[in-house]
Motif scaffolding. Structure first.
Motif, PDB file in Angstrom:
ATOM      1  N   ARG A  88      10.396  30.778  -5.594  1.00 40.52           N
ATOM      2  CA  ARG A  88      10.938  29.241  -5.212  1.00 40.52           C
ATOM      3  C   ARG A  88      12.255  29.037  -6.129  1.00 40.52           C
ATOM      4  O   ARG A  88      12.599  27.677  -6.116  1.00 40.52           O
ATOM      5  CB  ARG A  88       9.928  28.289  -5.365  1.00 40.52           C
ATOM      6  N   HIS A 129      15.312  29.422  -5.684  1.00 39.71           N
ATOM      7  CA  HIS A 129      16.485  29.154  -5.089  1.00 39.71           C
ATOM      8  C   HIS A 129      16.283  28.929  -3.443  1.00 39.71           C
ATOM      9  O   HIS A 129      15.769  29.827  -3.043  1.00 39.71           O
ATOM     10  CB  HIS A 129      17.792  30.202  -5.176  1.00 39.71           C
ATOM     11  N   PRO A 130      16.636  28.091  -2.949  1.00 33.94           N
ATOM     12  CA  PRO A 130      16.278  27.958  -1.360  1.00 33.94           C
ATOM     13  C   PRO A 130      17.016  29.128  -0.572  1.00 33.94           C
ATOM     14  O   PRO A 130      18.100  29.399  -1.181  1.00 33.94           O
ATOM     15  CB  PRO A 130      16.766  26.596  -1.082  1.00 33.94           C
ATOM     16  N   TYR A 131      16.725  29.396   0.435  1.00 30.75           N
ATOM     17  CA  TYR A 131      17.231  30.541   1.105  1.00 30.75           C
ATOM     18  C   TYR A 131      17.020  30.396   2.708  1.00 30.75           C
ATOM     19  O   TYR A 131      15.709  30.237   2.829  1.00 30.75           O
ATOM     20  CB  TYR A 131      17.038  31.937   0.449  1.00 30.75           C
ATOM     21  N   PRO A 132      17.994  30.420   3.530  1.00 32.44           N
ATOM     22  CA  PRO A 132      17.321  30.428   5.029  1.00 32.44           C
ATOM     23  C   PRO A 132      16.273  31.358   5.447  1.00 32.44           C
ATOM     24  O   PRO A 132      16.728  32.594   5.061  1.00 32.44           O
ATOM     25  CB  PRO A 132      18.793  30.365   5.765  1.00 32.44           C
ATOM     26  N   ALA A 133      15.585  31.479   6.351  1.00 30.84           N
ATOM     27  CA  ALA A 133      14.801  32.207   7.008  1.00 30.84           C
ATOM     28  C   ALA A 133      14.031  32.911   5.878  1.00 30.84           C
ATOM     29  O   ALA A 133      13.644  34.284   6.331  1.00 30.84           O
ATOM     30  CB  ALA A 133      15.421  33.054   7.927  1.00 30.84           C
ATOM     31  N   LYS A 134      13.483  32.321   5.063  1.00 32.24           N
ATOM     32  CA  LYS A 134      12.967  32.928   3.884  1.00 32.24           C
ATOM     33  C   LYS A 134      11.297  32.816   4.391  1.00 32.24           C
ATOM     34  O   LYS A 134      10.734  32.069   4.683  1.00 32.24           O
ATOM     35  CB  LYS A 134      12.886  32.151   2.858  1.00 32.24           C
ATOM     36  N   TYR A 135      10.552  34.039   3.959  1.00 30.89           N
ATOM     37  CA  TYR A 135       9.007  33.982   3.942  1.00 30.89           C
ATOM     38  C   TYR A 135       8.546  34.105   2.496  1.00 30.89           C
ATOM     39  O   TYR A 135       9.236  34.312   1.523  1.00 30.89           O
ATOM     40  CB  TYR A 135       8.567  35.329   4.745  1.00 30.89           C
ATOM     41  N   GLY A 158      18.327  39.501   1.302  1.00 33.40           N
ATOM     42  CA  GLY A 158      18.188  37.763   1.264  1.00 33.40           C
ATOM     43  C   GLY A 158      17.796  37.636  -0.085  1.00 33.40           C
ATOM     44  O   GLY A 158      18.734  37.648  -1.059  1.00 33.40           O
ATOM     45  N   SER A 159      16.743  36.598  -0.242  1.00 30.87           N
ATOM     46  CA  SER A 159      16.478  35.982  -1.753  1.00 30.87           C
ATOM     47  C   SER A 159      15.728  37.138  -2.595  1.00 30.87           C
ATOM     48  O   SER A 159      15.200  36.776  -3.557  1.00 30.87           O
ATOM     49  CB  SER A 159      15.724  34.939  -1.264  1.00 30.87           C
ATOM     50  N   ASN A 213      25.809  39.718   1.514  1.00 28.52           N
ATOM     51  CA  ASN A 213      25.912  38.329   1.179  1.00 28.52           C
ATOM     52  C   ASN A 213      25.957  38.510  -0.520  1.00 28.52           C
ATOM     53  O   ASN A 213      24.814  38.860  -0.997  1.00 28.52           O
ATOM     54  CB  ASN A 213      25.005  37.410   1.598  1.00 28.52           C
TER      55      ASN A 213
END
Length: 87
Positions: A11, A13-19, A44-45, A65
């Motif tokens: 947690r 850092h926020p990230y879109p479409a994260k599970y 992603g994250s 990214n």
């Protein structure tokens, strides 16, 4: 494996479409064994790589990214440091 620590690291850092890391751990445990390789083409994250590392799998990930790559590296470095110093 300290699931509470993994959830905190996941947690950072926020990230879109994260599970959640719990989901990644469940699937990686179910479909691989220790020492296997896990590849995440859209890192992603870095949740998948974090879970793979915690489960003693070799994790590889790619992403176009640069922020995603930076977040993933930070999470993995923090996890490895915590593991070495046993936080």
């Amino acid at each position: 494996m300290n699931l509470d620590l993994l959830q905190k690291i996941d947690r950072i850092h926020p990230y879109p479409a994260k599970y959640t890391v719990d989901l990644a751990i469940e699937y990686i445990s179910k479909y691989t064994k220790e020492g296997d390789t896990v590849f995440d083409p859209f890192v992603g994250s870095g949740t998948t790589l974090l879970a793979a590392s915690a489960l003693h799998r070799k994790g590889y990930g790619t992403d176009i990214n640069h922020i995603a790559i930076l977040i993933s590296k930070a999470k993995l470095l923090f996890f490895l440091k915590a593991k070495v110093f046993d936080f």
